[in-house]
Scaffold this active site. Sequence first.
Site, short mmCIF file in Angstrom:
data_model
loop_
_atom_site.label_atom_id
_atom_site.label_comp_id
_atom_site.label_asym_id
_atom_site.label_seq_id
_atom_site.Cartn_x
_atom_site.Cartn_y
_atom_site.Cartn_z
N ASP A 1 0.88 -1.16 0.00
CA ASP A 1 0.00 0.00 0.00
C ASP A 1 0.92 1.21 0.00
OD1 ASP A 1 -3.21 0.24 1.33
OD2 ASP A 1 -2.00 2.04 0.96
N ASN A 2 0.54 2.27 -0.69
CA ASN A 2 1.39 3.48 -0.65
C ASN A 2 0.86 4.49 0.36
OD1 ASN A 2 -0.78 4.66 -1.92
ND2 ASN A 2 0.33 5.29 -3.76
N ASP B 1 4.90 1.93 -3.91
CA ASP B 1 4.06 2.70 -4.82
C ASP B 1 4.08 2.00 -6.17
OD1 ASP B 1 2.93 4.58 -6.60
OD2 ASP B 1 3.34 6.16 -5.14
N PHE C 1 -6.36 -4.22 -5.32
CA PHE C 1 -7.30 -3.15 -4.96
C PHE C 1 -6.73 -1.76 -5.22
CE2 PHE C 1 -8.51 -6.54 -1.89
CZ PHE C 1 -9.85 -6.64 -2.20
N SER D 1 -16.07 -2.79 -11.26
CA SER D 1 -17.18 -2.00 -10.75
C SER D 1 -18.40 -2.15 -11.64
CB SER D 1 -16.75 -0.53 -10.72
OG SER D 1 -17.87 0.30 -10.53
N TYR E 1 -12.57 7.55 -14.11
CA TYR E 1 -12.52 6.44 -13.14
C TYR E 1 -13.17 5.19 -13.73
CZ TYR E 1 -14.20 3.30 -9.58
OH TYR E 1 -14.50 2.16 -8.88
N LYS F 1 -11.69 1.18 -15.07
CA LYS F 1 -12.17 -0.17 -14.76
C LYS F 1 -12.44 -0.94 -16.05
CE LYS F 1 -11.76 0.32 -10.41
NZ LYS F 1 -10.62 -0.34 -9.75
N ASN G 1 -22.54 -1.48 -4.55
CA ASN G 1 -22.17 -0.43 -3.59
C ASN G 1 -21.74 -1.00 -2.23
OD1 ASN G 1 -23.79 0.80 -5.74
ND2 ASN G 1 -23.58 2.66 -4.55
N LEU H 1 -22.98 7.91 -0.35
CA LEU H 1 -24.19 8.10 0.45
C LEU H 1 -24.01 7.68 1.92
CD1 LEU H 1 -27.18 8.86 0.63
CD2 LEU H 1 -27.72 6.51 -0.07
#
Length: 340
Positions: A32-33, A59, A81, A125, A150, A154, A179, A200
């Site tokens: 993870d960065n 990174d 991810f 997604s 974005y 994907k 979601n 939301l």
Amino acid sequence: MKTILVTGGLGFIGSHTVVELQNSGFKVIVIDNLSNSRIEVLDSITKITGTKPNFHKVDLRNKKEVKNFFDLNIIDGIIHFAAFKAVGESVEKPLEYYENNIGSLVYLLQEMRDRNIDNFIFSSSCTVYGQADKLPITENAPIKPAESPYGNTKQIGEEIIKDSCNAHKLNAIALRYFNPIGAHESIEIGELPLGIPQNLIPYVTQTAAGIRSQLSIFGDDYETPDGTAIRDYIHVVDLAKAHIAALKRLLNKDNENNFEYYNIGTGKGSSVLEIITAFQNSTGKILNYKTVERRTGDVTAAYADTTIANEKLNWKTEKTLEEALRSAWNWQEKQSNNHS
Ligand code: UDP
């Protein structure tokens, strides 16, 4: 014991997946960065599972760092991810999004090719479907032109993986998330939105906590029963478990194609107003809200047909919407207490 690399493993979905991997007996290496996560999450994962995952600050945009990492670590599979995920920001900074989300993916796949590493799970997604013509959305629904850079990352990401699977004997599964909401029941890990939440549920919980004065409902003139937009909200722990199911499918060589993709949702759509009601009923908190204009780029309704995922991955959701909302609220309360 298989060793699984989890990129972005300290983020919201990543951290919950690391917990489920460790609970399922996998050895986990997290990279993870820390661009949108906190190092303390490592301790939280350790508290929940009793095992500290091996962590490297890498990174993925830095090809040399990526290569060095793979020189030193033997990996049986990768769950990827690490990516930027803010739709609005991606419109402002498309090149940063392409560099990070696409560049990193290419570097990872190159290392997998060069070192004969198999088994790749990709965070995709439901945005790839845009406003689907038919609901619920099956995996056979056409991919619509992306609404944002974005979303495009994907779509392009899936294409890159498919081509790599065909050329390099790689096996991969893309999980098309609906979601994700909620938090682990221990409330040691959860969603940590930076600044004003765009999504939301964090907006709902921050409003209930008094951090935001009022929730805005983006449009009540959609063609839905109550006029507000419909989404498929899935508990993040159920979503995390889908990754274990997909990984096992690849490791056991049960996959029928070298590149497969699955819808990961509950199969149930909820409108914004239904979410507000369910939140109020399950937490006893009253929300202050008003209706404003629609948000640009939002679709009317999206919820999954999960038949194929249920069958092929031997996976199904176990948690209710109310549980998910309560866990999100418990997590928010813990954050508020920590800062007061
Ligand atoms: N939404 C809303 N108010 C907010 C944030 C979101 O009414 O403050 C609505 C949004 O228009 C959409 C739904 O809630 O219909 C889910 O939005 P979110 O950003 O959480 O996820 P998305 O489906 O856009 O990825």
